[in-house]
Design a protein around this motif. Structure first.
Motif: not given
Length: 506
Positions: A276-285
């Protein structure tokens, strides 16, 4: 777990540890691509298919595209703050969980109660729109006169809205990954329809329709004489109404903000995400960037195809105009039919992801004891079925029996309030826990979080006075419930007193 009473905070470490509790453990099987699809799935829907034309006709004129840009900027600033929090605290609950770690239990309850308003009302409102488009599609098949509503005595019953809520609640209960795959297929269909709208619509654009870009302000309508139907900022500044002119453009930005709601729901699935540390920011942006480009392009095409006056709610037959109206006005009825089918698909995933976010918020609050603990119990497939049944039931009742008028603005004020707290929470957590590992860090702190707070407060000021009154009434009800029920049953409060919590299966 410092603090007592209203301001006791739940540590980041405890929040993360709770994700491994056997009875309430969610399954981690989502990727950054899944999250981007969820974001696009919920954002592309009501905004493009129902709000764009009506906002241009009633508030902003051709400058509706500028309203989308203003709303997108506010969302982007808040998205930076959400990305830092979600990568630091990968736990279900989004703004509720973040507030519990920074502002304390009372503010966490308030924001959780606020999110219930945002997501439940949003899901009900979009379900009504889905039913309206289903009626249009059925009329192509079975002829005019086909209805998705009927009268049960004096009570109108919307069976179309009921149908979509029950089907999607069942899908969500079966599993989040399956929901993601379903969402991916439907999202592909509606993105294709949106691109079709842009490409075909370009051939019908008339340059004269862009003039004047910001129409002159109109005097207050008789219905707005009480002041509650104009924006709060317009009332404070002495403006006569929020129809066109600068006040209209600002009011339009606050209204089309509803179209961007969704990227924050990506954060509610952090606990079910691999890395989630990488996937969540990528999903949001990723989701925010995609939909912003599509929204601005569609709004420019629609107001270029038809004079904005023909898109107003009171124009012509007095009905609300949609994206399909611009094509019908140019005699391209076959395209209007395709758009109606695309809208039906589009709104399906909006309802589903709004319900998903609502379920995860209630799941997180129940796991903390602020709502009945039994709602946090997960089944063999790793989904909170009890919470899903409760949310599905509540949304079904609201969508089936209640009118959808004014629901969009109620959703907006709740979401903006959540954005303000999340942005402020970044500042608090940077000061109180500078030691925390942060996979994503908001740049230019404190400038970006402060700008996010100011932008969201600005949009809130441009919502109507009546919306504010309803919002304050909902918040007051939440305060009563907290002191009457949640404060005494708080799991954190019991742990501080040395009490043993009850099982979620009780």
């Amino acid at each position: 777990m410092p603090g007592n009473g209203l301001w006791r905070t739940k540590s980041i470490e405890q929040s993360i540890a709770d994700t491994d509790e056997p009875g309430t453990k969610l399954r981690r099987n989502l990727s950054a691509w899944d999250l981007t699809v969820f974001g696009v799935a919920v954002v592309i829907g009501a905004g493009i298919f129902t709000l764009t034309a009506r906002t241009a006709g009633d508030f902003a004129g051709p400058s509706v595209s500028l309203a989308f840009v203003f709303a997108a900027i506010a969302c982007a600033l808040a998205a930076l703050c959400y990305a830092e929090f979600a990568s630091t605290v990968p736990v279900a609950g989004s703004a509720y969980t973040f507030s519990y770690a920074t502002f304390g239990e009372f503010m966490a309850w308030i924001i959780g109660w606020d999110l219930i308003l945002e997501l439940a009302v949003g899901a009900a409102a979009v379900s009504k729109g889905w039913s309206a488009y289903l009626e249009t599609v059925l009329s192509y098949i079975f002829g005019k006169g086909t209805k998705t509503t009927f009268e049960l005595g004096p009570i109108p019953v919307d069976w179309g809205a009921l149908l979509v809520v029950l089907v999607l609640a069942t899908l969500l209960a079966v599993g989040t990954k399956l929901s993601s795959r379903f969402s991916m297929v439907i999202t592909g269909i509606k993105v294709a329809v949106v691109l079709f709208v842009i490409v075909l619509g370009i051939f019908y654009i008339k340059g004269s329709n862009y003039t004047p870009f910001i129409p002159d302000a109109q005097p207050a309508a008789e219905s707005a004489s009480t002041g509650v139907d104009q924006s709060l900022f317009s009332l404070i500044a002495g403006g006569g109404s929020s129809a066109f002119g600068v006040f209209g453009l600002l009011a339009a930005a606050s209204l089309v903000f509803f179209a961007f709601i969704g990227f924050d729901i990506v954060a509610t699935t952090a606990e079910e995400t691999r890395n989630p540390q990488k996937a969540v920011p990528r999903g949001i942006f990723g989701s925010l960037a995609i939909v912003t480009v599509l929204y601005v392009a569609v709004s420019l095409v629609v107001v270029g195809m038809v004079n904005y006056k023909e898109l107003g709610t009171t124009a012509g037959d007095g009905g609300k105009k949609t994206l399909a109206s611009a094509f019908a006005a140019n005699g391209v009825d076959w395209a209007a039919n395709i758009i109606s089918v695309g809208a039906l698909a589009g709104l399906t995933t909006v309802v589903m992801v709004l319900m998903l976010g609502q379920i995860r918020i209630i799941f997180a609050m129940s796991r903390d004891g602020l709502m009945p603990r039994g709602l946090a119990k997960t089944g063999s497939n790793g989904t909170p079925k009890r919470a899903t049944i409760v949310v599905g039931g509540l949304v079904a009742v609201a969508a089936t029996f209640f009118p959808a008028d004014k629901l969009e603005e109620m959703v907006n004020v709740g979401t903006l309030f959540a954005f303000v707290l999340v942005s402020a929470g970044v500042l608090v957590l940077r000061k109180t826990r500078p030691d925390l590992p942060r996979a994503f860090r908001v740049p230019w702190v404190p400038v970006i979080p402060i700008l996010a707070i100011v932008a969201c407060l600005w949009l809130m000021l441009n919502l109507t006075v009546l919306t504010w009154l309803r919002f304050l009434a909902w918040m007051a009800l939440g305060v009563v419930i907290y002191f009457a029920y949640s404060r005494r049953r708080s799991l954190l409060g019991k742990q501080n007193k040395g009490e043993v919590p009850t099982s979620v299966s009780d």
